[in-house]
Design an enzyme around this catalytic site. Structure first.
Site, PDB file in Angstrom:
ATOM      1  N   LEU A  95       0.893  -1.177   0.000  1.00 52.29           N
ATOM      2  CA  LEU A  95       0.000   0.000   0.000  1.00 52.29           C
ATOM      3  C   LEU A  95       0.920   1.212   0.000  1.00 52.29           C
ATOM      4  O   LEU A  95       1.849   1.296   0.809  1.00 52.29           O
ATOM      5  CB  LEU A  95      -0.900  -0.011   1.233  1.00 52.29           C
ATOM      6  CG  LEU A  95      -1.979   1.090   1.338  1.00 52.29           C
ATOM      7  CD1 LEU A  95      -3.178   0.601   2.148  1.00 52.29           C
ATOM      8  CD2 LEU A  95      -1.453   2.376   1.935  1.00 52.29           C
ATOM      9  N   VAL A  97       1.239   5.677  -1.149  1.00 50.86           N
ATOM     10  CA  VAL A  97       0.655   6.940  -1.602  1.00 50.86           C
ATOM     11  C   VAL A  97       1.776   7.784  -2.217  1.00 50.86           C
ATOM     12  O   VAL A  97       2.913   7.760  -1.707  1.00 50.86           O
ATOM     13  CB  VAL A  97       0.029   7.688  -0.393  1.00 50.86           C
ATOM     14  CG1 VAL A  97      -0.314   9.129  -0.726  1.00 50.86           C
ATOM     15  CG2 VAL A  97      -1.212   6.951   0.098  1.00 50.86           C
ATOM     16  N   GLY A 103      -0.306  12.818   3.776  1.00 53.70           N
ATOM     17  CA  GLY A 103      -0.872  13.662   4.830  1.00 53.70           C
ATOM     18  C   GLY A 103      -2.218  14.274   4.483  1.00 53.70           C
ATOM     19  O   GLY A 103      -2.700  15.148   5.185  1.00 53.70           O
ATOM     20  N   GLY A 105      -4.975  12.198   3.865  1.00 55.82           N
ATOM     21  CA  GLY A 105      -5.999  11.183   4.108  1.00 55.82           C
ATOM     22  C   GLY A 105      -6.080  10.108   3.035  1.00 55.82           C
ATOM     23  O   GLY A 105      -6.956   9.248   3.075  1.00 55.82           O
ATOM     24  N   GLY A 107      -3.876   7.686   2.366  1.00 57.46           N
ATOM     25  CA  GLY A 107      -3.485   6.379   2.915  1.00 57.46           C
ATOM     26  C   GLY A 107      -4.664   5.746   3.638  1.00 57.46           C
ATOM     27  O   GLY A 107      -4.956   4.557   3.454  1.00 57.46           O
ATOM     28  N   ASP A 133       2.137  -6.729   5.407  1.00 53.67           N
ATOM     29  CA  ASP A 133       3.595  -6.793   5.541  1.00 53.67           C
ATOM     30  C   ASP A 133       4.091  -5.359   5.604  1.00 53.67           C
ATOM     31  O   ASP A 133       4.146  -4.676   4.580  1.00 53.67           O
ATOM     32  CB  ASP A 133       4.215  -7.486   4.312  1.00 53.67           C
ATOM     33  CG  ASP A 133       4.154  -8.984   4.433  1.00 53.67           C
ATOM     34  OD1 ASP A 133       4.358  -9.487   5.547  1.00 53.67           O
ATOM     35  OD2 ASP A 133       3.909  -9.645   3.408  1.00 53.67           O
ATOM     36  N   ASP A 141       3.857   1.522  12.184  1.00 56.04           N
ATOM     37  CA  ASP A 141       3.159   2.532  13.002  1.00 56.04           C
ATOM     38  C   ASP A 141       1.844   2.947  12.339  1.00 56.04           C
ATOM     39  O   ASP A 141       0.832   3.141  13.012  1.00 56.04           O
ATOM     40  CB  ASP A 141       4.033   3.783  13.181  1.00 56.04           C
ATOM     41  CG  ASP A 141       5.185   3.539  14.140  1.00 56.04           C
ATOM     42  OD1 ASP A 141       5.169   2.495  14.827  1.00 56.04           O
ATOM     43  OD2 ASP A 141       6.100   4.383  14.179  1.00 56.04           O
ATOM     44  N   TYR A 143      -0.080   1.186  10.337  1.00 61.78           N
ATOM     45  CA  TYR A 143      -1.104   0.150  10.495  1.00 61.78           C
ATOM     46  C   TYR A 143      -1.573   0.043  11.944  1.00 61.78           C
ATOM     47  O   TYR A 143      -2.760  -0.167  12.207  1.00 61.78           O
ATOM     48  CB  TYR A 143      -0.574  -1.191   9.983  1.00 61.78           C
ATOM     49  CG  TYR A 143      -0.416  -1.203   8.479  1.00 61.78           C
ATOM     50  CD1 TYR A 143      -1.520  -0.998   7.655  1.00 61.78           C
ATOM     51  CD2 TYR A 143       0.822  -1.403   7.880  1.00 61.78           C
ATOM     52  CE1 TYR A 143      -1.396  -0.986   6.281  1.00 61.78           C
ATOM     53  CE2 TYR A 143       0.962  -1.392   6.497  1.00 61.78           C
ATOM     54  CZ  TYR A 143      -0.153  -1.189   5.703  1.00 61.78           C
ATOM     55  OH  TYR A 143      -0.030  -1.174   4.334  1.00 61.78           O
ATOM     56  N   PHE A 146      -4.324   2.205  13.022  1.00 62.98           N
ATOM     57  CA  PHE A 146      -5.673   1.761  12.657  1.00 62.98           C
ATOM     58  C   PHE A 146      -6.053   0.447  13.342  1.00 62.98           C
ATOM     59  O   PHE A 146      -6.996  -0.214  12.922  1.00 62.98           O
ATOM     60  CB  PHE A 146      -5.792   1.632  11.135  1.00 62.98           C
ATOM     61  CG  PHE A 146      -5.729   2.977  10.444  1.00 62.98           C
ATOM     62  CD1 PHE A 146      -6.842   3.809  10.407  1.00 62.98           C
ATOM     63  CD2 PHE A 146      -4.546   3.423   9.887  1.00 62.98           C
ATOM     64  CE1 PHE A 146      -6.782   5.052   9.803  1.00 62.98           C
ATOM     65  CE2 PHE A 146      -4.477   4.676   9.274  1.00 62.98           C
ATOM     66  CZ  PHE A 146      -5.601   5.493   9.244  1.00 62.98           C
TER      67      PHE A 146
HETATM   68  C1  LIG Z   1       2.182   5.115   5.113  1.00 60.06           C
HETATM   69  C2  LIG Z   1       1.420   5.895   4.036  1.00 60.06           C
HETATM   70  C3  LIG Z   1       0.604   4.931   3.208  1.00 60.06           C
HETATM   71  C4  LIG Z   1       0.487   6.908   4.748  1.00 60.06           C
HETATM   72  O1  LIG Z   1      -0.261   7.631   3.748  1.00 60.06           O
HETATM   73  P1  LIG Z   1      -0.820   9.115   3.996  1.00 60.06           P
HETATM   74  O2  LIG Z   1      -1.734   9.437   2.873  1.00 60.06           O
HETATM   75  O3  LIG Z   1       0.288  10.050   4.249  1.00 60.06           O
HETATM   76  O4  LIG Z   1      -1.633   8.927   5.370  1.00 60.06           O
HETATM   77  P2  LIG Z   1      -3.002   9.654   5.760  1.00 60.06           P
HETATM   78  O5  LIG Z   1      -2.899  11.116   5.451  1.00 60.06           O
HETATM   79  O6  LIG Z   1      -4.151   8.921   5.177  1.00 60.06           O
HETATM   80  O7  LIG Z   1      -3.016   9.458   7.331  1.00 60.06           O
HETATM   81  C5  LIG Z   1      -4.126   8.888   7.997  1.00 60.06           C
HETATM   82  C6  LIG Z   1      -3.823   8.794   9.473  1.00 60.06           C
HETATM   83  O8  LIG Z   1      -2.675   7.953   9.661  1.00 60.06           O
HETATM   84  C7  LIG Z   1      -1.664   8.649  10.374  1.00 60.06           C
HETATM   85  N1  LIG Z   1      -0.353   8.253   9.817  1.00 60.06           N
HETATM   86  C8  LIG Z   1       0.101   8.461   8.566  1.00 60.06           C
HETATM   87  N2  LIG Z   1       1.329   7.925   8.413  1.00 60.06           N
HETATM   88  C9  LIG Z   1       1.640   7.387   9.626  1.00 60.06           C
HETATM   89  C10 LIG Z   1       2.775   6.713  10.131  1.00 60.06           C
HETATM   90  N3  LIG Z   1       3.833   6.442   9.363  1.00 60.06           N
HETATM   91  N4  LIG Z   1       2.755   6.294  11.414  1.00 60.06           N
HETATM   92  C11 LIG Z   1       1.682   6.533  12.227  1.00 60.06           C
HETATM   93  N5  LIG Z   1       0.570   7.169  11.809  1.00 60.06           N
HETATM   94  C12 LIG Z   1       0.553   7.595  10.522  1.00 60.06           C
HETATM   95  C13 LIG Z   1      -1.948  10.125  10.133  1.00 60.06           C
HETATM   96  O9  LIG Z   1      -1.418  10.910  11.179  1.00 60.06           O
HETATM   97  C14 LIG Z   1      -3.460  10.144  10.103  1.00 60.06           C
HETATM   98  O10 LIG Z   1      -3.951  10.119  11.426  1.00 60.06           O
HETATM   99  P3  LIG Z   1      -5.284  10.925  11.889  1.00 60.06           P
HETATM  100  O11 LIG Z   1      -6.382  10.499  10.960  1.00 60.06           O
HETATM  101  O12 LIG Z   1      -5.505  10.473  13.292  1.00 60.06           O
HETATM  102  O13 LIG Z   1      -4.945  12.350  11.722  1.00 60.06           O
HETATM  103  C15 LIG Z   1       2.375   6.723   3.143  1.00 60.06           C
HETATM  104  O14 LIG Z   1       3.192   7.522   3.962  1.00 60.06           O
HETATM  105  C16 LIG Z   1       3.281   5.884   2.231  1.00 60.06           C
HETATM  106  O15 LIG Z   1       2.915   5.586   1.106  1.00 60.06           O
HETATM  107  N6  LIG Z   1       4.495   5.538   2.702  1.00 60.06           N
HETATM  108  C17 LIG Z   1       5.467   4.814   1.884  1.00 60.06           C
HETATM  109  C18 LIG Z   1       5.048   3.405   1.594  1.00 60.06           C
HETATM  110  C19 LIG Z   1       4.729   2.608   2.840  1.00 60.06           C
HETATM  111  O16 LIG Z   1       5.434   2.682   3.832  1.00 60.06           O
HETATM  112  N7  LIG Z   1       3.636   1.809   2.745  1.00 60.06           N
HETATM  113  C20 LIG Z   1       3.132   1.025   3.837  1.00 60.06           C
HETATM  114  C21 LIG Z   1       3.760  -0.324   3.913  1.00 60.06           C
HETATM  115  S1  LIG Z   1       3.623  -1.363   2.541  1.00 60.06           S
END
Ligand SMILES: CC(C)(COP(=O)(O)OP(=O)(O)OC[C@H]1O[C@@H](n2cnc3c(N)ncnc32)[C@H](O)[C@@H]1OP(=O)(O)O)[C@@H](O)C(=O)NCCC(=O)NCCS
Length: 170
Positions: A95, A97, A103, A105, A107, A133, A141, A143, A146
């Site tokens: 997964l 973004v 940041g 929403g 993700g 995974d 963090d 995952y 949630f």
């Molecule tokens: C992890 C990832 C998917 C988050 O996407 P994002 O669009 O920035 O996240 P969102 O804006 O939807 O955040 C939703 C909530 O999750 C929280 N959040 C986001 N990233 C977080 C992190 N790394 N650790 C803890 N919380 C996190 C946000 O604070 C937000 O919380 P809230 O609703 O209480 O304010 C994105 O940073 C990414 O693509 N990272 C690189 C790839 C990756 O690591 N993928 C996951 C593993 S395969």
């Protein structure tokens, strides 16, 4: 950006993904070089987040059928389950973004879509949890934020019981 105009669609040939950058070279390479093939060969279902009428992929995730060993499930939950050596799960393998859009929403939007699809599919082909995974500590963090729980014997695999997922969409 308006979240209401985001759409999650099965990845198509027309979806532009060569400029996708998420900070993880492995997740970027997968989308550019492997995702379509996995999808065609039914190894993974790949879903892309787009904002029609644009075809640019803004985020994506993959889902596959999988199993876990019963002894990977934490004891308090394992006690409530039948004693089968293997348990069916849905694997949220990837997964991501686009870096410039983090940041907002997206993700969370992708994760909820993945959980909803998994729940619907489990009504026809059972899966007792969604397993992820996490590629690194920051992903774990995300995952855990949630409600995902680490599996036994693994620092990077986490799961969310399907019964918990069902309560999210009551
Ligand atoms: C992890 C990832 C998917 C988050 O996407 P994002 O669009 O920035 O996240 P969102 O804006 O939807 O955040 C939703 C909530 O999750 C929280 N959040 C986001 N990233 C977080 C992190 N790394 N650790 C803890 N919380 C996190 C946000 O604070 C937000 O919380 P809230 O609703 O209480 O304010 C994105 O940073 C990414 O693509 N990272 C690189 C790839 C990756 O690591 N993928 C996951 C593993 S395969």
């Amino acid at each position: 950006m308006l979240t209401t105009s985001w759409r999650v669609l099965a990845l198509q040939k027309e979806h532009e993904r060569q400029n996708f950058t998420c900070g993880s070279p492995a997740l970027e390479r997968y989308l550019k070089n492997q995702a379509r093939q996995d999808s065609e060969k039914r190894v993974a279902a790949v879903f892309a987040l787009v904002q029609p009428p644009a075809y640019q992929v803004l985020g994506y995730f993959t889902l596959s059928a999988s199993t876990i060993h019963a002894d990977e499930v934490p004891p308090d939950l394992a006690r409530k389950l039948p004693r089968y050596p293997q348990l069916p799960v849905t694997l949220l393998g990837r997964l991501a973004v686009d870096q410039g859009l983090k940041g907002q929403g997206m993700g969370q939007f992708l994760l909820m879509d993945a959980l909803h699809r998994s729940l619907q599919a489990a009504a026809s082909i059972a899966a007792m949890a969604v397993v992820v995974d996490a590629k690194n500590a920051s992903a774990a963090d995300f995952y855990q934020h949630f409600g995902f729980i680490p599996l036994n014997r693994s620092s990077s695999r986490l799961f969310l019981p399907m019964l918990t997922i069902a309560t999210l969409f009551d």
